[in-house]
Design a protein around this motif. Structure first.
Motif, short mmCIF file in Angstrom:
data_model
loop_
_atom_site.label_atom_id
_atom_site.label_comp_id
_atom_site.label_asym_id
_atom_site.label_seq_id
_atom_site.Cartn_x
_atom_site.Cartn_y
_atom_site.Cartn_z
N ILE A 90 3.18 2.53 13.31
CA ILE A 90 3.32 3.09 14.33
C ILE A 90 4.96 3.11 14.75
N ALA A 91 5.61 1.80 14.49
CA ALA A 91 6.86 1.87 14.86
C ALA A 91 8.00 2.43 13.93
N ARG A 92 7.56 2.61 12.64
CA ARG A 92 8.19 3.01 11.54
C ARG A 92 9.37 4.37 11.66
N PRO A 93 8.52 5.45 12.45
CA PRO A 93 9.29 6.42 12.63
C PRO A 93 10.32 6.52 13.55
N PHE A 94 10.16 5.39 14.68
CA PHE A 94 11.13 5.12 15.59
C PHE A 94 12.29 4.23 14.88
N GLY A 95 11.99 3.40 13.71
CA GLY A 95 12.83 3.02 12.92
C GLY A 95 13.93 3.81 12.31
N THR A 96 13.03 4.91 11.51
CA THR A 96 13.83 5.90 10.72
C THR A 96 14.94 6.54 11.88
N ALA A 153 12.14 -2.09 11.14
CA ALA A 153 13.30 -2.19 10.02
C ALA A 153 12.78 -1.55 8.54
N ASN A 154 11.40 -1.39 8.24
CA ASN A 154 11.09 -0.38 7.22
C ASN A 154 11.57 0.94 7.42
N GLY A 155 11.53 1.55 8.45
CA GLY A 155 12.05 2.82 8.79
C GLY A 155 13.50 2.86 8.32
N GLY A 156 14.31 1.79 8.61
CA GLY A 156 15.71 2.04 8.54
C GLY A 156 15.97 1.59 6.95
N SER A 157 15.28 1.14 6.17
CA SER A 157 15.53 0.60 4.86
C SER A 157 15.50 1.91 3.86
N TRP A 158 15.36 3.02 4.55
CA TRP A 158 15.63 3.98 3.36
C TRP A 158 17.03 4.30 3.20
N ASP A 159 17.20 4.11 1.86
CA ASP A 159 18.69 4.47 1.19
C ASP A 159 18.89 5.51 0.41
N GLY A 391 14.18 14.24 5.71
CA GLY A 391 13.08 14.74 5.58
C GLY A 391 12.10 13.87 4.81
N ALA A 392 12.53 13.38 3.78
CA ALA A 392 11.84 12.28 2.98
C ALA A 392 11.30 11.12 3.48
N ALA A 393 12.44 10.49 4.43
CA ALA A 393 11.94 9.43 5.26
C ALA A 393 11.03 9.47 6.23
N LEU A 394 11.04 10.94 6.91
CA LEU A 394 10.12 11.07 8.18
C LEU A 394 8.68 11.48 7.50
N THR A 395 8.70 12.13 6.52
CA THR A 395 7.30 12.69 5.83
C THR A 395 6.60 11.42 5.40
N SER A 396 7.37 10.56 4.67
CA SER A 396 6.62 9.25 4.39
C SER A 396 6.11 8.46 5.47
N ASP A 397 7.04 8.35 6.68
CA ASP A 397 6.50 7.61 7.72
C ASP A 397 5.10 8.08 8.35
N PHE A 398 5.09 9.37 8.38
CA PHE A 398 4.00 9.98 8.85
C PHE A 398 2.76 10.14 8.01
N ALA A 399 2.81 9.95 6.76
CA ALA A 399 2.03 10.12 5.74
C ALA A 399 1.20 8.61 5.84
N TRP A 400 2.17 7.51 5.92
CA TRP A 400 1.67 6.18 6.01
C TRP A 400 1.09 6.06 7.59
N LEU A 401 1.43 6.62 8.49
CA LEU A 401 0.84 6.59 9.90
C LEU A 401 -0.53 7.30 10.03
#
Length: 448
Positions: A90-96, A153-159, A391-401
């Protein structure tokens, strides 16, 4: 992560819903980095995250119900632990969103350092956290906070390295390189499951619940530190920075991203939903269901799952070979159909004897490798160059969510009430979403 699952031929004219996609070969005479070198960075970085991920997931079954919810029956304690498990997703997209802003102001190095420092802090906090016997309700609140911080933190670790790998992969081996980064998932589970198996089999129950379970979290903290330096060595160098800039792999505002490409975020998320739905059905859920049913010992279940992780690695390798021959969209759809067939067998397999239960785990892990090996490629398939990074980061976030966050909670709760047919329904819903998203994407291409 692969840049072209839904649209296999990237050199063909871009349809309207892919407006903005530019040539991905880079500028002549500019930075060139071998895909293999990028792949090493992707595996190192993501393996540390998956190890942390699975350490918490396994602890949610073996530890947290007894340590943080001892006042509840085992079933309800596990359900509460699974509820907290979902907080990270739930928190991951906010981290991104937060860390994309940090990167725009202070750079990629600061963003990555801050996110992994936060991840390490939250993981260490869990390792040192007293249980319910010492802190009562405060222990549960702190566990929930640390879990949410892990998600931020996982949302922010996208490199950006998976997208960079996709854009630099040879045209005839894009399926293979899409699979490489996904290998981190079974590797992470192999390490986490193996460590818990060793501790649980060598320590007494009291020793394990008192201090033994904390060691995997210590190890996760140490691995994150090593991974941080390994990733910084890549992403902050002039060569990689220049290459990332040439590929337009830079962050943009989340609101702007949704306004311009929101439909592609959801198409990408739902296109891989069958694989994400299966993810926790063969890793975390069987451990909880079988241990609560007392049909097998925890050590036996973990041992079979460790073998399953090895099969998942082999399945991913096969998926890379297969995708480069029949296309990644076809591979994704084919694996979704196989998951659908597998889901029909769930009540018979999990509800059967030891051999049937072991078969569920091993077949499930194999299918997970075959499907998840190409699932991540959907996250960047339809984005124009300037939208790929965010887009890659957010789409992954919502797929997990949508696909995985609540899977253990829903599957265990519904299976207890209505039987294992609930797991069949859950997996089939993911299959339907995947096939529908692939159909919608193909329809958009045809219309364009």
């Amino acid at each position: 992560m692969s840049s072209d699952v839904l649209n296999y031929n990237e050199s063909s004219p871009a349809p309207l819903h892919q407006a903005g996609r530019a040539d991905t070969t880079g500028h002549a005479g500019h930075s060139k980095v071998a895909p293999g070198e990028i792949a090493v960075g992707v595996i190192i970085g993501r393996a540390s995250e998956y190890f942390d991920f699975f350490v918490y997931g396994i602890a949610s079954v073996l530890v947290f119900p007894q340590v943080f919810f001892p006042y509840l029956p085992s079933l309800y304690g596990t359900l509460m632990a699974f509820a907290l498990f979902s907080f990270a997703f739930i928190a991951r997209p906010f981290g991104t969103t937060l860390f994309m802003t940090i990167q725009r102001h202070w750079g990629r190095g600061v963003k990555l350092t801050a996110s992994l420092f936060l991840l390490g802090t939250a993981t260490a906090g869990i390792a040192f956290l007293p249980g319910y016997a010492e802190l009562h309700g405060t222990a549960i609140v702190l566990l929930a906070v640390f879990r949410a911080l892990q998600g931020v933190a996982n949302g922010g670790s996208w490199d950006g390295l998976p997208s960079l790998l996709a854009l630099n992969a040879p045209s005839r081996k894009r399926g293979w390189y899409a699979m490489v980064g996904q290998l981190s998932a079974p590797i992470g589970f192999l390490l986490a499951g193996g460590l818990f198996l060793y501790l649980h089999s060598t320590l007494s129950t009291d020793e394990f619940l008192d201090w033994g379970w904390r060691y995997p979290f210590y190890v996760a903290f140490a691995i994150n530190v090593v991974a941080l330096f390994a990733r910084l060595r890549l992403v902050v160098t002039d060569e990689y920075t220049r290459l990332l800039e040439e590929k337009d792999l830079e962050p943009i505002g989340t609101l702007h991203m949704f306004k311009a490409q929101g439909y592609n975020i959801f198409i990408g998320a739902f296109a891989s939903l069958a694989s994400y739905a299966l993810f926790h059905m063969v890793t975390i859920f069987p451990l909880s269901w079988l241990s609560l049913q007392a049909t097998q010992s925890v050590n036996s279940i973990l041992a079979v799952e460790v073998v399953g992780a090895c099969l998942a690695i082999l399945g991913m390798i096969v998926s890379g070979w297969l995708a480069d021959r029949i296309g990644r969209r076809t591979t994704l759809g084919l694996m979704a159909c196989l998951i659908g067939v597998f889901s029909l067998c769930v009540p018979w397999l999990l509800g059967g004897g030891t051999k049937e239960q072991d078969a569920f785990i091993l077949i499930g892990f194999t299918l997970l490798g075959l499907s998840y090996g190409q699932a991540a490629g959907t996250v960047t398939a339809n984005f124009g160059r300037q939208f790929r990074y965010t887009g890659a980061a957010l789409t992954s976030d919502f797929a997990w969510l949508v696909g995985a966050a609540f899977a253990p909670l829903v599957a265990l709760g519904l299976s207890t009430l209505y039987g294992l047919v609930s797991v069949t329904a859950y997996l089939l819903s993911g299959v339907v979403c995947t096939m529908l998203a692939l159909f919608i994407n193909r329809t958009l291409e045809t219309q364009d």
